[in-house]
Design an enzyme around this catalytic site. Structure first.
Site, mmCIF file in Angstrom:
data_model
loop_
_atom_site.group_PDB
_atom_site.id
_atom_site.type_symbol
_atom_site.label_atom_id
_atom_site.label_comp_id
_atom_site.label_asym_id
_atom_site.label_seq_id
_atom_site.Cartn_x
_atom_site.Cartn_y
_atom_site.Cartn_z
ATOM 1 N N LYS A 121 7.173 29.523 79.813
ATOM 2 C CA LYS A 121 7.517 29.736 78.408
ATOM 3 C C LYS A 121 8.560 30.849 78.334
ATOM 4 O O LYS A 121 8.306 31.980 78.732
ATOM 5 C CB LYS A 121 6.267 30.130 77.626
ATOM 6 C CG LYS A 121 6.545 30.458 76.168
ATOM 7 C CD LYS A 121 5.253 30.721 75.415
ATOM 8 C CE LYS A 121 5.521 31.059 73.972
ATOM 9 N NZ LYS A 121 4.283 31.338 73.241
ATOM 10 N N LYS A 142 8.642 25.187 77.933
ATOM 11 C CA LYS A 142 8.971 25.457 76.541
ATOM 12 C C LYS A 142 10.058 26.510 76.444
ATOM 13 O O LYS A 142 9.940 27.530 77.108
ATOM 14 C CB LYS A 142 7.695 25.940 75.864
ATOM 15 C CG LYS A 142 7.871 26.414 74.456
ATOM 16 C CD LYS A 142 6.550 26.889 73.948
ATOM 17 C CE LYS A 142 6.785 27.580 72.636
ATOM 18 N NZ LYS A 142 5.633 28.271 72.185
HETATM 19 C C1 PBG Z 1 2.465 31.582 70.268
HETATM 20 C C2 PBG Z 1 3.411 30.433 70.164
HETATM 21 C C3 PBG Z 1 4.769 30.409 69.731
HETATM 22 C C4 PBG Z 1 5.145 29.060 69.743
HETATM 23 C C5 PBG Z 1 4.054 28.320 70.183
HETATM 24 N N1 PBG Z 1 3.000 29.200 70.457
HETATM 25 C C6 PBG Z 1 5.659 31.482 69.239
HETATM 26 C C7 PBG Z 1 6.098 32.576 70.084
HETATM 27 O O1 PBG Z 1 5.883 32.627 71.292
HETATM 28 O O2 PBG Z 1 6.697 33.476 69.483
HETATM 29 C C8 PBG Z 1 6.492 28.530 69.320
HETATM 30 C C9 PBG Z 1 6.551 27.070 68.994
HETATM 31 C C10 PBG Z 1 7.772 26.625 68.268
HETATM 32 O O3 PBG Z 1 8.788 27.356 68.130
HETATM 33 O O4 PBG Z 1 7.735 25.478 67.788
HETATM 34 N N2 PBG Z 1 2.818 32.580 71.153
#
Ligand code: PBG
Length: 325
Positions: free
Chosen positions: A196, A249
């Site tokens: 991520k 992601k």
């Molecule tokens: C929680 C999380 C996030 C997203 C999914 N889980 C936000 C972040 O990391 O700030 C983002 C998903 C999206 O942008 O559609 N940490």
């Protein structure tokens, strides 16, 4: 034996022929659809940063999911918006927290007809918006792990099928696997947000989930977008810790990462087609700058790169188009 014997255009001649030899297809079964459930509202509230998406009120949830099931969508990832936030994110593991209530409701109504995934993170529940417990304005990894374990267990107690840790703390998969096993939940799967990245593509989501950090950024725990070898290492470690499904992601600007991950590990691989990717394309389609078919082009690209599963806000739209086709 080249031209004129070989003519690749033969198999491009008609729509039917192209369909017949298509190497990748979109199937609605590949999709997981994100749902934002808010404790603060009694009617659904449109999300400005993500047109077409809503914060859903708890008392409207069953009705919404019922409509989605009729479109063929059966897998959902849940994000909660709590009324109360504090430094320790206590609402995230409260017996009657928004996610816990939502999961019980969905299970009661739909039981095994759907799959419920929950995001295991703290940013929506802490008053500072970071993904864990702070010490000296930085997220304390090992302290946060205890909380992530607690959150996962409370979701699973409420009846979740798959937990998806997304806080990017080192060791989070190991801790969650251990606590679930110790409590008799060895059959609950973990979908690890293994690679991520710290990405500006998340901005619309943070408005939707009310989870933006109040200071600084997430670069101290999420990945640097300049790296892809490191993504393989993240995934190797998560698999060793017990991840069943791994997730990359964002998706669209990270197709190379999806490709490398799938080639290297050949395990169930998910990609998160995130909020910024959605809003960018949705808005351009609304303004008639881009054609609606672009949605299929990008979703196929994500599959072609190697994703088995796609988390996407486009899922209902895709389902409708496929039903009409
Ligand atoms: C929680 C999380 C996030 C997203 C999914 N889980 C936000 C972040 O990391 O700030 C983002 C998903 C999206 O942008 O559609 N940490």
């Amino acid at each position: 034996m080249k031209f004129p014997y070989y003519r690749l255009r033969r198999l491009r001649k008609t729509q039917l022929i192209r369909e017949m030899v298509a190497e990748n297809r979109i199937n609605i079964k590949d999709f997981i659809y994100p749902l934002f459930i808010s404790e603060k509202i009694t009617i659904n509230h449109p999300i400005q940063s993500m047109p077409g998406q809503y914060q859903i009120a708890l008392n409207k949830l069953v009705n919404e999911v019922d409509k989605l099931i009729k479109l063929g969508l059966k897998k959902f990832i849940l994000f909660g918006i709590p009324t109360h936030k504090d430094a320790a994110g206590t609402s995230a593991y409260a017996e009657n927290g928004i996610i816990q209530q939502a999961v019980r409701k969905l299970n009661k109504e739909f039981s095994s007809n759907i799959i419920i995934v929950t995001d295991i993170c703290m940013c929506g529940y802490t008053n500072h918006g970071h993904c864990g417990i702070l010490r000296d304005r930085s997220v304390d990894n090992d302290l946060t792990l205890k909380y992530l374990g607690k959150i996962a267990l409370s979701h699973v107690n409420a009846g979740v099928d798959i937990v998806a840790p997304s806080a990017m703390m080192d060791g989070q998969v190991k801790v969650i696997r251990k606590i679930l096993d110790e409590n008799g939940f060895s059959d609950v799967a973990i979908m690890a947000y293994a690679a991520k990245y710290a990405s500006h593509f998340y901005s619309p989501f943070r408005m939707a989930a009310e989870s933006a950090p109040s200071f600084g950024d997430r670069k101290g725990y999420q990945m640097d977008f300049r790296n892809s070898n490191e993504a393989l290492q993240e995934i190797r470690l998560d698999l060793e810790e017990g991840a069943d499904i791994i997730l990359v992601k964002p998706a669209l600007a990270y197709l190379d990462v999806i490709y490398r991950v799938k080639a290297q590990f050949q395990v169930p691989t998910a990609a998160y087609n995130v909020s910024g990717e959605y809003s960018m394309i949705y808005n351009a389609i609304q303004q008639k700058i881009l054609h609606e078919d672009l949605i299929f082009e990008i979703l196929i690209a994500i599959k072609r790169a190697g994703a088995d599963l796609i988390i996407s806000y486009f899922a209902p739209q895709v389902a409708k188009i496929l039903q009409e086709a």
